[in-house]
Design a protein around this motif. Structure first.
Motif, PDB file in Angstrom:
ATOM      1  N   ALA A 197       0.819  -1.213   0.000  1.00  0.00           N
ATOM      2  CA  ALA A 197       0.000   0.000   0.000  1.00  0.00           C
ATOM      3  C   ALA A 197       0.852   1.262   0.000  1.00  0.00           C
ATOM      4  CB  ALA A 197      -0.941  -0.008   1.200  1.00  0.00           C
ATOM      5  N   VAL A 198       1.760   1.385   0.965  1.00  0.00           N
ATOM      6  CA  VAL A 198       2.518   2.616   1.186  1.00  0.00           C
ATOM      7  C   VAL A 198       3.913   2.490   0.581  1.00  0.00           C
ATOM      8  CG1 VAL A 198       3.473   4.155   2.955  1.00  0.00           C
ATOM      9  CG2 VAL A 198       1.236   3.068   3.305  1.00  0.00           C
ATOM     10  N   THR A 199       4.326   3.461  -0.198  1.00  0.00           N
ATOM     11  CA  THR A 199       5.645   3.446  -0.813  1.00  0.00           C
ATOM     12  C   THR A 199       6.741   3.442   0.251  1.00  0.00           C
ATOM     13  OG1 THR A 199       4.983   4.466  -2.903  1.00  0.00           O
ATOM     14  CG2 THR A 199       7.264   4.812  -2.211  1.00  0.00           C
ATOM     15  N   ASN A 215       0.627   0.905  -3.850  1.00  0.00           N
ATOM     16  CA  ASN A 215      -0.608   1.160  -4.580  1.00  0.00           C
ATOM     17  C   ASN A 215      -1.299   2.460  -4.195  1.00  0.00           C
ATOM     18  OD1 ASN A 215      -2.237   0.476  -2.235  1.00  0.00           O
ATOM     19  ND2 ASN A 215      -1.946  -1.686  -2.751  1.00  0.00           N
ATOM     20  N   VAL A 216      -1.009   3.021  -3.004  1.00  0.00           N
ATOM     21  CA  VAL A 216      -1.578   4.332  -2.678  1.00  0.00           C
ATOM     22  C   VAL A 216      -1.067   5.371  -3.677  1.00  0.00           C
ATOM     23  CG1 VAL A 216      -1.611   6.202  -0.979  1.00  0.00           C
ATOM     24  CG2 VAL A 216      -1.928   3.840  -0.235  1.00  0.00           C
ATOM     25  N   GLN A 217       0.209   5.291  -4.009  1.00  0.00           N
ATOM     26  CA  GLN A 217       0.790   6.234  -4.951  1.00  0.00           C
ATOM     27  C   GLN A 217       0.358   5.936  -6.392  1.00  0.00           C
ATOM     28  OE1 GLN A 217       2.525   5.220  -2.134  1.00  0.00           O
ATOM     29  NE2 GLN A 217       2.148   7.285  -1.376  1.00  0.00           N
ATOM     30  N   CYS A 224      -1.889  12.001   7.013  1.00  0.00           N
ATOM     31  CA  CYS A 224      -0.466  11.694   7.148  1.00  0.00           C
ATOM     32  C   CYS A 224       0.191  11.544   5.784  1.00  0.00           C
ATOM     33  CB  CYS A 224      -0.254  10.411   7.948  1.00  0.00           C
ATOM     34  SG  CYS A 224      -0.821  10.506   9.668  1.00  0.00           S
ATOM     35  N   LEU A 225       1.466  11.850   5.741  1.00  0.00           N
ATOM     36  CA  LEU A 225       2.273  11.646   4.538  1.00  0.00           C
ATOM     37  C   LEU A 225       2.454  10.148   4.325  1.00  0.00           C
ATOM     38  CD1 LEU A 225       4.073  12.918   2.288  1.00  0.00           C
ATOM     39  CD2 LEU A 225       5.972  12.779   3.923  1.00  0.00           C
ATOM     40  N   ALA A 226       1.955   9.643   3.185  1.00  0.00           N
ATOM     41  CA  ALA A 226       1.875   8.196   2.959  1.00  0.00           C
ATOM     42  C   ALA A 226       3.137   7.640   2.310  1.00  0.00           C
ATOM     43  CB  ALA A 226       0.651   7.861   2.125  1.00  0.00           C
ATOM     44  N   PHE A 227       4.270   7.899   2.939  1.00  0.00           N
ATOM     45  CA  PHE A 227       5.542   7.267   2.601  1.00  0.00           C
ATOM     46  C   PHE A 227       6.125   6.731   3.898  1.00  0.00           C
ATOM     47  CE2 PHE A 227       4.941  10.080  -0.957  1.00  0.00           C
ATOM     48  CZ  PHE A 227       5.565   9.470  -2.033  1.00  0.00           C
TER      49      PHE A 227
END
Length: 516
Positions: A400-402, A492-494, A477-480
């Motif tokens: 999900a999250v890079t 996949n979020v990115q 929140c920053l999704a990294f």
């Protein structure tokens, strides 16, 4: 003399005006965007709908709408008709987020462990490994198209596709996974099966089901396999050797503790309105446990010889992942002549790299990241794969999250924080350390975030693909996230809302925004 000076002055001013007209547009065309708008109200409302939706088991979703390409309304677990789905529901959006992140962390650990194993680690399994040998698959197919569903809210961090299995075809929800090579479904009789939306597949009801022998090329291509003598009373006991006199057993384990064990067989599979594809090697799992709640199994889209694209000799495939909280539909296209034909000419292309020691993953030639239009100071080695096969960046539909190497993540986070100094910060949540209280905002301007590839190609992400809600109170929140492993992952979020195409013939990855 004064008249000559006047003429020269007018000529100079005229030339200056021409120069200004000729250069100004070029400057504006190449000036990078520095901010993006995040619609707080819309993303928060969608998140709330994801946890409040109540599925109806009495109205199953359709499978085939026409003989041509299908576009189905596919959904995550909260939108799927499911028996006993209330047992898997979450009381609020924060609970759902934490469940996603726990499973995502397990996914990343599994990928990192697999990469390390391929580079010289030691595997431990309950079944005896058989010497790896490349499977020979020459099946030729026409263009195949099937639907994709966001499955992140199913707790697995995956996306799902509706696939027909067997003859007559049974429509089943299957996890779409670019990080796996073995496709499988749950099968009767079940020694242990988890809850799924569709009835468990019965191989005796399919005329095209055929067990594979232990000496088949497909069986020998499994990482972990064993033989079961037809006279044996023990379904899962591995044989002492690989004599070929018996049916092939498979086992696939995942880093989160999930696993599937059963018979390896060939079966007919149908995606969308395409012609059925016969002789596809898949696992028929009789003992399955883990985080695949809702789906009947997994459709493997990795780069190995047993993956579905490899078995049908696909020249390319593409997918578009809908928003993780959305019931909207999108498509998976396989075996189209080129990636461009699958989705139109991609807006951004990047080199598709392969790891000779790990065929499963799709590596992409990432060269840098920018925040607010400014390139981050990150050494090229942070994104490179070395001669041993270590490192590099993969595109994964199941993460999900890079994840970025720690130094690269720190550079991104610090630049983003500097560009959001005016936003009210709040404490971190789980693996996220950069969060904001946007409860009083309807929209905000945030720094742009973009991936950069060779040839000055740039993929600029929508704000909602990197600043995401984590609760129903307006915390974003920053999704990294950082990783200590050498391998980085574009999650996949990115990828949401972008058609990602893999041109296997020309070794290119294409990214086309807004082409779902």
């Amino acid at each position: 003399m004064a008249e000559d000076d006047t003429r020269r002055l007018h000529s100079f001013l005229f030339l200056l005006s021409l120069l200004t007209l000729s250069t100004s547009p070029a400057v504006s065309r190449h000036h990078p965007a520095t901010t993006a708008t995040l619609d707080v109200s819309a993303t928060l409302a969608q998140a709330l709908r994801a946890v409040s939706f109540v599925p109806s088991s009495s109205h199953p979703l359709p499978y085939n709408l026409s003989a041509a390409a299908i576009f189905l309304s596919l959904h995550s677990r909260d939108f799927l008709p499911s028996h006993g789905s209330a047992a898997h529901r979450h009381p609020d959006y924060k609970s759902l987020t934490l469940a996603r992140l726990r499973r995502d962390a397990a996914r990343v650990r599994a990928i990192s462990a697999r990469a390390a194993l391929a580079l010289g680690g030691v595997a431990t399994t309950d079944l005896k490994p058989i010497e790896e040998e490349k499977a020979v698959q020459t099946a030729a197919g026409e263009a195949i198209e099937g639907p994709i569903v966001s499955g992140t809210s199913m707790g697995s961090g995956e996306y799902f596709s509706r696939v027909g299995v067997g003859n007559p075809a049974r429509a089943l929800y299957m996890v779409l996974d670019t990080g796996s090579d073995v496709s499988w479904i749950q099968c009767q009789p079940c020694a242990d099966c988890y809850q799924q939306s569709d009835p468990v597949f019965d191989p005796t009801a399919s005329s095209s089901y055929s067990p594979l022998s232990c000496d088949s090329s497909q069986c020998r291509s499994l990482d972990v396999s064993a033989c079961r003598n037809s006279s044996s009373s023990s379904l899962y006991s591995p044989s002492a050797g690989s004599s070929g006199e018996g049916n092939c057993l498979y086992q696939v384990s995942y880093g989160d503790g999930s696993y599937t064990v059963g018979d390896f067989a060939t079966e007919t599979m149908t995606l969308g309105g395409s012609d059925p594809v016969s002789g596809v090697a898949i696992g028929c799992g009789h003992d399955n446990e883990g985080l695949f709640v809702g789906a009947a199994g997994l459709l493997a889209l990795g780069g190995g010889s047993l993956s579905f694209p490899s078995q049908i000799s696909a020249r390319s495939f593409s997918y578009c992942l809908v928003d993780r909280d959305s019931p909207a539909s999108s498509t998976l296209d396989l075996n189209v002549a080129t990636a461009q034909a699958a989705a139109g000419a991609p807006a951004v292309t990047a080199p598709l790299l392969r790891n000779r020691r790990l065929a499963t993953f799709y590596y992409v030639g990432l060269t840098g990241i920018s925040v607010g239009g400014q390139m981050l100071t990150i050494p090229p080695s942070a994104f490179a794969m070395d001669e041993s096969g270590s490192g590099g960046v993969i595109v994964d539909s199941g993460t999900a999250v890079t994840r970025l190497q720690s130094a690269a993540y720190t550079a991104l986070r610090d630049a983003f924080q500097a560009g959001t100094a005016s936003l009210p910060s709040t404490s971190g949540v789980s693996l996220f350390d950069t969060c904001y209280d946007l409860s009083s905002r309807t929209s905000v301007e945030v720094p742009t975030v973009a991936f950069h590839f060779s040839g000055r190609r740039e993929l600029r992400l929508p704000a909602k693909n990197y600043l995401i809600p984590v609760d129903s109170a307006g915390t974003y929140c920053l999704a990294f996230a950082p990783t200590s492993a050498p391998l980085s992952i574009i999650g996949n979020v990115q990828q949401q809302g972008t058609r990602v195409s893999f041109d296997l013939e020309n070794s290119l990855v294409g990214f086309t925004p807004n082409k779902c």
